[in-house]
Design a protein around this motif. Structure first.
Motif, PDB file in Angstrom:
ATOM      1  N   ASP A   1      -0.891   8.230   5.777  1.00 28.21           N
ATOM      2  CA  ASP A   1      -0.503   6.777   6.044  1.00 28.21           C
ATOM      3  C   ASP A   1       0.036   6.401   7.632  1.00 28.21           C
ATOM      4  O   ASP A   1       0.881   6.790   8.212  1.00 28.21           O
ATOM      5  CB  ASP A   1       0.689   6.535   5.088  1.00 28.21           C
ATOM      6  N   SER A   2      -1.094   5.875   8.452  1.00 20.52           N
ATOM      7  CA  SER A   2      -2.403   5.522   8.105  1.00 20.52           C
ATOM      8  C   SER A   2      -3.569   6.048   8.993  1.00 20.52           C
ATOM      9  O   SER A   2      -3.106   6.758  10.007  1.00 20.52           O
ATOM     10  CB  SER A   2      -2.416   3.993   7.995  1.00 20.52           C
TER      11      SER A   2
ATOM     12  N   LYS B   1       0.880  -1.270   0.151  1.00 18.01           N
ATOM     13  CA  LYS B   1      -0.091  -0.128  -0.108  1.00 18.01           C
ATOM     14  C   LYS B   1       0.925   1.190  -0.084  1.00 18.01           C
ATOM     15  O   LYS B   1       0.659   2.308  -1.020  1.00 18.01           O
ATOM     16  CB  LYS B   1      -0.962   0.066   1.346  1.00 18.01           C
ATOM     17  N   SER B   2       1.900   1.472   1.037  1.00 17.49           N
ATOM     18  CA  SER B   2       2.671   2.317   1.011  1.00 17.49           C
ATOM     19  C   SER B   2       3.739   2.646  -0.185  1.00 17.49           C
ATOM     20  O   SER B   2       3.938   3.958  -0.668  1.00 17.49           O
ATOM     21  CB  SER B   2       3.478   2.518   2.410  1.00 17.49           C
TER      22      SER B   2
ATOM     23  N   TYR C   1       3.188  14.114   1.683  1.00 15.47           N
ATOM     24  CA  TYR C   1       3.099  12.840   2.313  1.00 15.47           C
ATOM     25  C   TYR C   1       3.080  12.748   3.699  1.00 15.47           C
ATOM     26  O   TYR C   1       4.254  13.097   4.184  1.00 15.47           O
ATOM     27  CB  TYR C   1       3.878  11.874   1.545  1.00 15.47           C
TER      28      TYR C   1
ATOM     29  N   VAL D   1      11.051   6.510   4.720  1.00 15.19           N
ATOM     30  CA  VAL D   1      10.383   6.601   3.569  1.00 15.19           C
ATOM     31  C   VAL D   1      11.288   6.981   2.386  1.00 15.19           C
ATOM     32  O   VAL D   1      11.059   6.753   1.310  1.00 15.19           O
ATOM     33  CB  VAL D   1       9.330   7.631   3.772  1.00 15.19           C
TER      34      VAL D   1
ATOM     35  N   THR E   1       3.464  10.631   7.094  1.00 14.93           N
ATOM     36  CA  THR E   1       3.676   9.481   7.540  1.00 14.93           C
ATOM     37  C   THR E   1       3.542   9.243   9.140  1.00 14.93           C
ATOM     38  O   THR E   1       4.073  10.113   9.871  1.00 14.93           O
ATOM     39  CB  THR E   1       5.087   8.770   7.226  1.00 14.93           C
TER      40      THR E   1
ATOM     41  N   VAL F   1      -4.584   5.565   4.017  1.00 16.78           N
ATOM     42  CA  VAL F   1      -4.239   4.337   3.992  1.00 16.78           C
ATOM     43  C   VAL F   1      -4.982   3.493   5.142  1.00 16.78           C
ATOM     44  O   VAL F   1      -4.975   3.997   6.510  1.00 16.78           O
ATOM     45  CB  VAL F   1      -2.628   4.010   4.231  1.00 16.78           C
TER      46      VAL F   1
END
Length: 456
Positions: A175-176, A106-107, A125, A135, A127, A216
């Motif tokens: 995420d997430s 997914k990531s 993004y 990442v 996280t 996510v």
């Protein structure tokens, strides 16, 4: 005087709301699952108000026919398979939920597309489970263009919305959602109330700023999105990235889409450079051996807006148990039992003392009834130990009275089979083409006995 807060009590198991605390949830029957949720907090609303987003409804009433029908321009991701599942690209202001098993990718999938989109669109993004260094290491390993992608490590929804208001991205990935939290919600991150309220605030921001929001989501042991069921009602698009332990292929299936067709299927291959799309999914599911064994058969299923050729395998073996086993992988277990009863009643073949194992090769799930006829013929082939022709393709629905019912998009299924070199097809009479298809012999059947005789 301090502003009074209104409290609601939410069940952590089913998400039901109650005005007062009680020991047992009246909806699901669980004990000691109600937690207090405070509504109307001024802190959450101040973040949005400071940026000019009130969240209040317009209040104006319009005639439906007078509403402008200007098409919203979509953001093309550059991946044909991903755009297909989305319905043509990302819609501004939409909220997309991507779920899947741990390690499904997914990531990786979102990071790949976000790095590409960041070259032309401002992207952020967020996280909550990994550090920015982790990442960055993944992006470097996959050789992704990461020079324009903004990244943020945060789990507070208030801080995320404040940063997004300042940066104003067009695409936002979180995420997430299970690790996000609001300060005014007393329960722990991942609980029903936290997931619901965190998602509600993020969706509110996305709608008012016309931002594409990608969330996510984790899945439970049953394979469904963790958290309240209301989460799937709040979002615009829900996708599941499915994988099997013995295959490097990943299937991205759309279960809900307000801007496109549902049940679309995108196929990706996991490589050392990340997920790569598979332009011809039927080819990877038809990698058969030189000698086809009995019980092996190719069927045509319909996934979203396109046909897909997959191999169906059946194994019938004498049972040494009092209760013979019925095992299915990729098919409905109850439907197998029903079709075996139809085979006995209308086909004259008794397999009540046999173990029956059925598998759809490649980890594909055949969710439609067009696999009925192929399943029965594969069982007959294995029981008689007679291999079927390699150039044979089968599809059709089988009724309880033994009739073969037509299925949608029969002509498209046949044309897809011709492209892959199949020369014979057993199809329902209602799907028989009016004009002969060059290079293919089509055998139209009305009853199960007709289909069995066509193979003799």
């Amino acid at each position: 005087m301090a502003k009074q807060k209104i409290s609601s009590y939410v069940c952590n198991d089913c998400g039901a709301d109650f005005n007062k605390w009680q020991g047992q949830c009246a909806e699901c029957g669980a004990w000691n699952t109600l937690t207090e949720l405070r509504i109307g907090s001024s802190k959450n609303s101040s973040v949005m108000r400071n940026a000019g987003f009130s969240g209040a409804a317009n209040g104006s009433i319009s005639v439906l026919s007078e509403i402008m029908l200007d098409e919203v321009p979509r953001i093309i991701t550059g991946s044909v398979e991903f755009d297909l599942v989305l319905g043509g690209g990302l819609v501004p202001g939409s909220c997309i939920l991507v779920g899947g098993e741990p390690g499904a990718g997914k990531s990786t999938l979102l990071l790949q597309h976000l790095c590409s989109l960041a070259q032309n669109h401002k992207s952020l993004y967020v996280t909550g489970e990994e550090s920015p260094q982790q990442v960055a290491m993944r992006a470097s390993r996959l050789e992704l263009p990461s020079d324009k992608l903004q990244i943020m490590a945060e789990t507070s929804v208030e801080a995320i919305c404040a940063a997004a208001i300042q940066y104003q991205p067009k695409i936002l990935v979180v995420d997430s959602i299970q690790v996000m939290h609001l300060d005014d919600v007393a329960s722990a991150p991942g609980s029903v109330s936290q997931v619901r309220e965190s998602a509600a605030m993020l969706i509110r921001y996305a709608k008012e700023t016309n931002t594409v929001l990608l969330l996510v989501g984790h899945v439970t042991k049953d394979g469904v999105i963790a958290g309240p069921k209301v989460l799937e009602h709040m979002i615009d698009c829900s996708m599941m990235l499915e994988s099997s332990n013995d295959s490097h292929f990943r299937t991205l299936r759309c279960n809900k889409n307000r801007f496109g067709a549902i049940n679309e299927l995108g196929v990706f291959a996991m490589t050392d450079k990340g997920l790569r799309e598979v332009p011809n999914p039927s080819a990877i599911f038809l990698q058969r051996g030189d000698e086809v064994a009995s019980g092996s058969l190719v069927m045509v299923i319909w996934e979203g807006t396109r046909p897909l050729l997959v191999e169906l395998q059946a194994l019938v073996d004498p049972s040494h148990l009092g209760n013979p086993r019925r095992v299915t992988v990729g098919l409905d277990h109850n439907r197998l039992a029903m079709l075996l009863a139809v085979l006995h009643r209308h086909g004259g073949l008794m397999v009540g003392d046999q173990d029956v194992f059925v598998n759809v090769v490649g980890g594909v799930k055949a969710l439609e009834t067009s696999a009925d006829l192929a399943l029965i013929l594969a069982v007959i082939s294995s029981f008689r130990d007679r291999p079927l022709p390699r150039d044979l393709v089968v599809f059709g629905e089988v009724g309880l009275s033994g009739e073969i019912r037509p299925v949608p998009n029969g002509q498209e299924r046949l044309r897809e089979a011709v492209k892959h070199g199949f020369k014979r097809a057993v199809v329902p009479a209602g799907n028989a083409p009016k004009k002969a298809i060059r290079g293919m012999e089509v055998i139209a059947v009305r009853k199960l006995t007709d289909a069995i005789e066509a193979l003799d």
